[in-house]
Design a protein around this motif. Structure first.
Motif, PDB file in Angstrom:
ATOM      1  N   ILE B 291     -22.495   7.879   7.021  1.00  0.00           N
ATOM      2  CA  ILE B 291     -22.840   7.496   8.396  1.00  0.00           C
ATOM      3  C   ILE B 291     -24.363   7.543   8.575  1.00  0.00           C
ATOM      4  O   ILE B 291     -24.985   6.606   9.075  1.00  0.00           O
ATOM      5  N   MET B 292     -24.950   8.660   8.115  1.00  0.00           N
ATOM      6  CA  MET B 292     -26.414   8.751   8.150  1.00  0.00           C
ATOM      7  C   MET B 292     -27.040   7.644   7.315  1.00  0.00           C
ATOM      8  O   MET B 292     -28.025   7.026   7.696  1.00  0.00           O
ATOM      9  N   MET B 293     -26.450   7.464   6.137  1.00  0.00           N
ATOM     10  CA  MET B 293     -27.016   6.506   5.186  1.00  0.00           C
ATOM     11  C   MET B 293     -26.997   5.101   5.752  1.00  0.00           C
ATOM     12  O   MET B 293     -27.957   4.353   5.592  1.00  0.00           O
ATOM     13  N   ASN B 294     -25.888   4.741   6.382  1.00  0.00           N
ATOM     14  CA  ASN B 294     -25.806   3.380   6.906  1.00  0.00           C
ATOM     15  C   ASN B 294     -26.845   3.157   7.997  1.00  0.00           C
ATOM     16  O   ASN B 294     -27.479   2.105   8.051  1.00  0.00           O
ATOM     17  N   ALA B 295     -27.017   4.163   8.848  1.00  0.00           N
ATOM     18  CA  ALA B 295     -28.070   4.062   9.857  1.00  0.00           C
ATOM     19  C   ALA B 295     -29.427   3.966   9.176  1.00  0.00           C
ATOM     20  O   ALA B 295     -30.277   3.137   9.529  1.00  0.00           O
ATOM     21  N   ALA B 296     -29.615   4.800   8.182  1.00  0.00           N
ATOM     22  CA  ALA B 296     -30.915   4.822   7.506  1.00  0.00           C
ATOM     23  C   ALA B 296     -31.149   3.537   6.712  1.00  0.00           C
ATOM     24  O   ALA B 296     -32.273   3.032   6.650  1.00  0.00           O
ATOM     25  N   ARG B 297     -30.081   3.000   6.142  1.00  0.00           N
ATOM     26  CA  ARG B 297     -30.250   1.759   5.365  1.00  0.00           C
ATOM     27  C   ARG B 297     -30.679   0.606   6.268  1.00  0.00           C
ATOM     28  O   ARG B 297     -31.570  -0.168   5.911  1.00  0.00           O
ATOM     29  N   TYR B 298     -30.037   0.525   7.407  1.00  0.00           N
ATOM     30  CA  TYR B 298     -30.475  -0.497   8.358  1.00  0.00           C
ATOM     31  C   TYR B 298     -31.943  -0.258   8.717  1.00  0.00           C
ATOM     32  O   TYR B 298     -32.751  -1.194   8.749  1.00  0.00           O
ATOM     33  N   GLY B 299     -32.274   0.998   8.938  1.00  0.00           N
ATOM     34  CA  GLY B 299     -33.652   1.344   9.299  1.00  0.00           C
ATOM     35  C   GLY B 299     -34.650   0.958   8.210  1.00  0.00           C
ATOM     36  O   GLY B 299     -35.750   0.489   8.507  1.00  0.00           O
ATOM     37  N   VAL B 300     -34.266   1.146   6.960  1.00  0.00           N
ATOM     38  CA  VAL B 300     -35.163   0.762   5.870  1.00  0.00           C
ATOM     39  C   VAL B 300     -35.318  -0.763   5.819  1.00  0.00           C
ATOM     40  O   VAL B 300     -36.399  -1.277   5.531  1.00  0.00           O
ATOM     41  N   GLY B 301     -34.244  -1.463   6.131  1.00  0.00           N
ATOM     42  CA  GLY B 301     -34.366  -2.914   6.248  1.00  0.00           C
ATOM     43  C   GLY B 301     -35.416  -3.291   7.291  1.00  0.00           C
ATOM     44  O   GLY B 301     -36.259  -4.173   7.066  1.00  0.00           O
ATOM     45  N   MET B 302     -35.411  -2.571   8.420  1.00  0.00           N
ATOM     46  CA  MET B 302     -36.425  -2.828   9.450  1.00  0.00           C
ATOM     47  C   MET B 302     -37.825  -2.478   8.945  1.00  0.00           C
ATOM     48  O   MET B 302     -38.814  -3.080   9.360  1.00  0.00           O
ATOM     49  N   GLN B 303     -37.901  -1.498   8.058  1.00  0.00           N
ATOM     50  CA  GLN B 303     -39.205  -1.185   7.455  1.00  0.00           C
ATOM     51  C   GLN B 303     -39.721  -2.382   6.656  1.00  0.00           C
ATOM     52  O   GLN B 303     -40.907  -2.707   6.707  1.00  0.00           O
ATOM     53  N   LEU B 394     -27.290  -6.426   3.160  1.00  0.00           N
ATOM     54  CA  LEU B 394     -28.206  -7.580   3.209  1.00  0.00           C
ATOM     55  C   LEU B 394     -29.489  -7.215   3.950  1.00  0.00           C
ATOM     56  O   LEU B 394     -30.594  -7.531   3.495  1.00  0.00           O
ATOM     57  N   VAL B 395     -29.318  -6.565   5.098  1.00  0.00           N
ATOM     58  CA  VAL B 395     -30.500  -6.169   5.871  1.00  0.00           C
ATOM     59  C   VAL B 395     -31.362  -5.232   5.031  1.00  0.00           C
ATOM     60  O   VAL B 395     -32.584  -5.373   4.971  1.00  0.00           O
ATOM     61  N   LYS B 396     -30.703  -4.296   4.364  1.00  0.00           N
ATOM     62  CA  LYS B 396     -31.464  -3.353   3.540  1.00  0.00           C
ATOM     63  C   LYS B 396     -32.012  -4.051   2.297  1.00  0.00           C
ATOM     64  O   LYS B 396     -33.202  -4.015   2.025  1.00  0.00           O
ATOM     65  N   ASP B 431     -47.082   0.499  -0.250  1.00  0.00           N
ATOM     66  CA  ASP B 431     -46.066   1.125   0.609  1.00  0.00           C
ATOM     67  C   ASP B 431     -44.691   0.489   0.402  1.00  0.00           C
ATOM     68  O   ASP B 431     -43.677   1.173   0.323  1.00  0.00           O
ATOM     69  N   ALA B 432     -44.680  -0.855   0.346  1.00  0.00           N
ATOM     70  CA  ALA B 432     -43.398  -1.575   0.344  1.00  0.00           C
ATOM     71  C   ALA B 432     -42.538  -1.240  -0.866  1.00  0.00           C
ATOM     72  O   ALA B 432     -41.310  -1.310  -0.797  1.00  0.00           O
ATOM     73  N   LYS B 433     -43.167  -0.860  -1.978  1.00  0.00           N
ATOM     74  CA  LYS B 433     -42.382  -0.704  -3.211  1.00  0.00           C
ATOM     75  C   LYS B 433     -41.321   0.382  -3.112  1.00  0.00           C
ATOM     76  O   LYS B 433     -40.317   0.333  -3.827  1.00  0.00           O
ATOM     77  N   ILE B 434     -41.481   1.335  -2.225  1.00  0.00           N
ATOM     78  CA  ILE B 434     -40.434   2.361  -2.092  1.00  0.00           C
ATOM     79  C   ILE B 434     -39.194   1.826  -1.385  1.00  0.00           C
ATOM     80  O   ILE B 434     -38.093   2.367  -1.534  1.00  0.00           O
ATOM     81  N   LEU B 435     -39.369   0.737  -0.639  1.00  0.00           N
ATOM     82  CA  LEU B 435     -38.277   0.288   0.243  1.00  0.00           C
ATOM     83  C   LEU B 435     -37.068  -0.233  -0.534  1.00  0.00           C
ATOM     84  O   LEU B 435     -35.940  -0.166  -0.053  1.00  0.00           O
ATOM     85  N   THR B 436     -37.322  -0.757  -1.725  1.00  0.00           N
ATOM     86  CA  THR B 436     -36.197  -1.236  -2.540  1.00  0.00           C
ATOM     87  C   THR B 436     -35.561  -0.104  -3.335  1.00  0.00           C
ATOM     88  O   THR B 436     -34.644  -0.339  -4.126  1.00  0.00           O
ATOM     89  N   ILE B 437     -36.059   1.095  -3.131  1.00  0.00           N
ATOM     90  CA  ILE B 437     -35.577   2.235  -3.922  1.00  0.00           C
ATOM     91  C   ILE B 437     -34.854   3.264  -3.060  1.00  0.00           C
ATOM     92  O   ILE B 437     -33.713   3.624  -3.347  1.00  0.00           O
ATOM     93  N   TYR B 438     -35.501   3.740  -2.002  1.00  0.00           N
ATOM     94  CA  TYR B 438     -34.871   4.872  -1.302  1.00  0.00           C
ATOM     95  C   TYR B 438     -33.744   4.428  -0.375  1.00  0.00           C
ATOM     96  O   TYR B 438     -33.609   3.273  -0.067  1.00  0.00           O
ATOM     97  N   GLU B 439     -32.920   5.403  -0.001  1.00  0.00           N
ATOM     98  CA  GLU B 439     -31.674   5.142   0.743  1.00  0.00           C
ATOM     99  C   GLU B 439     -30.759   4.170  -0.003  1.00  0.00           C
ATOM    100  O   GLU B 439     -30.037   3.382   0.608  1.00  0.00           O
ATOM    101  N   GLY B 440     -30.791   4.271  -1.310  1.00  0.00           N
ATOM    102  CA  GLY B 440     -29.961   3.396  -2.141  1.00  0.00           C
ATOM    103  C   GLY B 440     -30.777   2.222  -2.641  1.00  0.00           C
ATOM    104  O   GLY B 440     -31.194   1.377  -1.862  1.00  0.00           O
ATOM    105  N   THR B 441     -30.980   2.162  -3.942  1.00  0.00           N
ATOM    106  CA  THR B 441     -31.742   1.062  -4.537  1.00  0.00           C
ATOM    107  C   THR B 441     -31.060  -0.269  -4.228  1.00  0.00           C
ATOM    108  O   THR B 441     -29.906  -0.301  -3.792  1.00  0.00           O
TER     109      THR B 441
END
Lengths: 596, 596
Positions: B291-303, B394-396, B431-441
């Motif tokens: 549940i946290m992860m899904n919220a966070a994954r969407y959030g990382v997509g917004m990042q 997809l968003v993430k 900065d962006a390079k972490i986005l494809t990695i954290y909260e699930g690659t």
């Protein structure tokens, strides 16, 4: 994690794709056969693996520094450079008449790759010296040659290329640095140059700056630019060093990568004028500079291949060690090393196949360079020159753009550890980003490919290359194996996409320049992809033959698998590029300027 | 160069693509119409543009630092965070019952984007707090809710997610942190967690760690993992802070980017055991963590979208200012600003079109989230939940992978200046390079898309989405304009490619798992590209209607041009992805393991 030079793959490309045996038939290269190549590569590998590579991370964490007009390089660089000089590596490809070893580029390029795999920052110094040597060899007077060439070829002195000014980057028409003729035939140079790689450092006794400047009264634009030698220290008649010249480093840049390589701002003439010597004739500077540039562009392409190889090796090592998750095919009962996971395999194969393909392309191009410059038959020289000229923007543009993808995948394979600087993968990602920019951005390479290399001859040279590729397809189809069929199929689709685009480029460059040039970089990527893939097709044929003879089975099987991967995962990109080039020329420039 | 929040485009996506008016008909969201959205976005923009963005470069040059167990954030962060708290921004999307503002995600997501455009490092703190809030809302006991929720929702306390351990990254089955039940119903937690974003800092009075751990005797693997709340400071019965808990930061990482965001190694239980409280039931930790992860994954997509927008704006500004070379079409007599050059236009349009498309996709997904959670009709909730679940990877995955390309182009537009850190473009690339990695690659997202979201229902949900896309195509064809026809053509090709791959994935995931999973990331990229492109198709239809009515002409013309660009330059990539997925499954895994 240590680096191992891929000597076997380099020799494979030299022997079977670049036909080193034919290069060795060119007068002057008689000793440059496969045995020589192997011996040279092994020596080079020792220096790169043992001396230069261990300085790569220190170069990143303790970059070159600037204080009081002086640049201090990373600890260890000066000593390593001394070993480089003592080994005679700077002179590898340069004429024996000036103290070089006179080896073909076909062999030398592999050594350049190794040096760059080990340490791009370090390798930049010899790369720039090479450019200065080329310019002097081509256009320097006997005096200039006598004074500078030998010391440059030994590496005792280093070279630098001074093109860029704050207002003049890609656009050299805007160069403002000026040169005033003196009664003794020399000039006094005044101006500011920026982004000068190794423009100041402590690794050599003298630095020979090659400088673009305008003589008073010269025509506007690029037709009024001349090239000058401006040494850091003047050289006495006996060859000893004289007075300090009036060129001074006023700062170095704080960069995202290649931090050990000092990027200098050089001030010419603040104290009366820097003494300069004209290279060749006045107002022909751009022409000479292109000689340096072409050598340097090829060299930057090798940097892309070098950093890709290094990123690949590090990623493989990590993927072999890191244990995480069960394989989807159930081949391992519990958690396995991540190299068992299909997506990790896809990433590693993308890195590997791209690197091998670009290496094959560059090696083949190097052989064309050797024939273009040294073959006794003028017709052969001409044909090879045309081929080589077509290849330079591909070796530079495609290999470096792909190095961005490869180094990014290298970080990705490492997961979160990739983002931690101590792991080492991130440095390649940061270093690589300059490769698509300096010595002409990818767009500049693509302009060259579109304008001078395709549209100018109506696509003739491009279509000649396509005809050669068609022959390889025939051979692949004739061989009948599944891998060869797969390669033939993808080469065919890619070649047809290429021909569609060549017609578009050649046909519309004048009438619809915006539409054509909006597709210039995609065209370069399509062409590079195809030409590199073609070499993998040729490699596949060779590997199949060797396998049939039972030779070197593991290596040849790997070559076949890597070639098929390239066909099915990389060559496949070309059709989409074609679609966007042909359809998207207008939409690229449709948004109103004030709507951005 | 300052940042301007793209409020107009955000409102366009909310109003016309996500149908905010329908969201505002859901009970509880009655006040969340367009006027509210506009007011909220304008307030958010003030904080982001004026307070948070100016700290972005300082965060990079003066990262968070660690000394003696304490983390000191970049100067200014603490004060800016205080303003964030005072503005009530943490509670924007959280229930009014616990002090939040109870706004829909459809509006909240835009504020998250702005915060990330301004400063990814800063925005990570609220992003993690959001995850902790979601977990407690879903599975926390009344006691836990009473103790922690209100302070988290005000932002006075922050949250952290503690999943990763040195041996357990993507593979949570390997988690070793253990929790021992205590007589009072609490637990004592022992273990080491790494990569904990904002696991320690000085911006808030307390940190509420959500921690995965095993209770003694729990089943092996992920079925034996439980979730615990472990506060940095224990909380007294009256809500005041009590004793320091036994969780301590022992170091923070030295990273390539997001340097201001402290990435902590946390040691639990070295001094007797950290007091923890079970969330929900034992052994259901992974479920709650998702549940946290899904919220966070969407959030990382917004990042990803946020950093893309920021990189785009900076590149446009540079391209408008930098004068270099004559345009190829002769439209300017001398040297012009580089925005006149077709390749620069292509790069800027790629950045723009991708960012707008990903924003449109994410906004549409947010509306589905709101309906899935709050709509009174169970059928509507179910349908929206299915759609949202499909969209999360997809968003993430797509938005962040594309942010790598966008930020790379951002550097490229700047030429050599892009590589100089002071310019600011390089930071986004790092900065962006972490986005494809954290909260699930990206591979983890792709596995989710292949396994749970596609193969499990035999591709039904995927095909339902394709049917909706087909309707948009019909509308586009019916509209008859050239731009709409171009979009319809490319959507059709992309949708057909998608359907080919869905059949492959759904049909072969069990029989040929390696071949399917080797194509999982390309499948994610194809699908994200299509679904984002579909939103651009819908946007194009809206913009055409508005143009016909003479409304907001400049904006709507730009939307049409950007949509057509997306169709002809980005959607075109999908066919190549299809080809490599369908053909390349075997060659991805063909190389022998010892041949790497």
């Amino acid at each position: 994690m240590s680096y191992t030079a891929p000597i076997k793959d380099m020799l494979f490309a030299m022997e079977h794709l670049a036909h080193l045996d034919q290069v060795a038939q060119i007068p002057g290269f008689e000793d440059a056969g496969l045995e020589t190549a192997q011996a040279v590569l092994e020596e080079s590998a020792k220096l790169c693996e043992g001396v230069v590579e261990p300085l790569n991370i220190p170069g990143d964490t303790q970059p070159s520094s600037f204080d009081g007009g002086k640049v201090t390089t990373t600890p260890g660089f000066k000593e390593a450079y001394q070993q480089f000089v003592e080994g005679g590596w700077q002179g590898l490809q340069h004429p024996a008449a000036y103290g070089g070893q006179g080896l073909p580029k076909t062999i030398g390029a592999a050594c350049v790759e190794m040096l760059n795999s080990s340490n791009i920052s370090f390798a930049l110094c010899p790369l720039l010296t090479d450019g200065a040597i080329e310019a002097l060899l081509t256009a320097g007077s006997d005096d200039l040659k006598a004074t500078y060439l030998e010391k440059l070829i030994t590496g005792e002195w280093t070279g630098s290329m001074n093109l860029t000014e704050p207002q003049a980057g890609s656009d050299l028409a805007l160069v403002r640095t000026r040169a005033e003729p003196q009664p003794d035939g020399s000039y006094k140079v005044f101006g500011t140059k920026i982004f000068i790689t190794y423009g100041e450092h402590d690794m050599a006794d003298n630095i020979v700056h090659l400088v673009l400047a305008r003589v008073a009264g010269a025509p506007e634009g690029v037709k009024g630019i001349s090239l000058f030698v401006v040494p850091k220290f003047l050289v006495n008649a006996d060859g000893s060093l004289g007075a300090r010249n009036d060129v001074h480093c006023v700062s170095i840049e704080h960069k995202m990568g290649i931090k050990a390589s000092p990027t200098a701002v050089l001030q010419y003439g603040d104290h009366g004028g820097a003494v300069g010597y004209l290279v060749g004739e006045e107002n022909r500077g751009l022409e000479y500079m292109f000689i340096m540039m072409n050598a340097a562009r090829y060299g930057v392409g090798m940097q892309g291949i070098g950093v890709s190889e290094r990123a690949y090796q590090r990623a493989v090592q990590y993927a072999r060690d890191r244990v995480q998750s069960r394989p989807v095919d159930g081949s391992v009962a519990g958690s396995a090393t991540i190299i068992h996971h299909p997506d990790v395999r896809r990433m590693l194969m993308t890195m590997r196949a791209t690197t091998e393909a670009c290496r094959a392309m560059a090696t083949t191009a190097a052989a064309a360079y050797d024939a273009a410059h040294h073959h006794p038959d003028a017709e052969v020289r001409k044909a090879n020159a045309e081929f080589y000229e077509f290849m330079v923007p591909l070796v530079k543009g495609y290999s470096t753009e792909m190095s961005l993808e490869v180094t990014s995948l290298g970080v990705q394979v490492h997961g979160g550890m990739g983002f931690i600087e101590e792991t080492g993968a991130a440095q390649y990602y940061r270093d690589a980003k300059i490769l698509t920019i300096y010595e002409g951005t990818t767009a500049i390479q693509a302009n060259d490919l579109v304008g001078r290399k395709t549209a100018r001859d109506g696509g003739k040279n491009a279509k000649d290359i396509a005809a050669h590729i068609a022959k390889t397809e025939e051979q692949l189809r004739a061989s009948g194996t599944a891998a060869a069929q797969a390669m033939a199929l993808r080469l065919l689709a890619a070649r047809e996409a290429f021909l569609d685009v060549v017609d578009f480029v050649a046909g519309k460059a004048k009438a619809s320049p915006n539409a054509v040039y909006a597709g210039s970089v995609p065209y370069l990527m399509l062409t590079g992809n195809l030409v590199a893939g073609w070499q993998m097709g040729r490699a596949l044929l060779v590997a199949q033959d060797k396998l049939a003879q039972g030779e070197d089975v593991a290596f040849m099987q790997a070559k076949v698998a890597t070639a098929q991967f390239y066909a099915e995962h990389i060559l496949t990109r070309t059709t989409s590029l074609r679609d966007s080039i042909l359809a998207g020329g207008d939409s690229a420039c449709a948004l109103a300027l004030d709507a951005f």
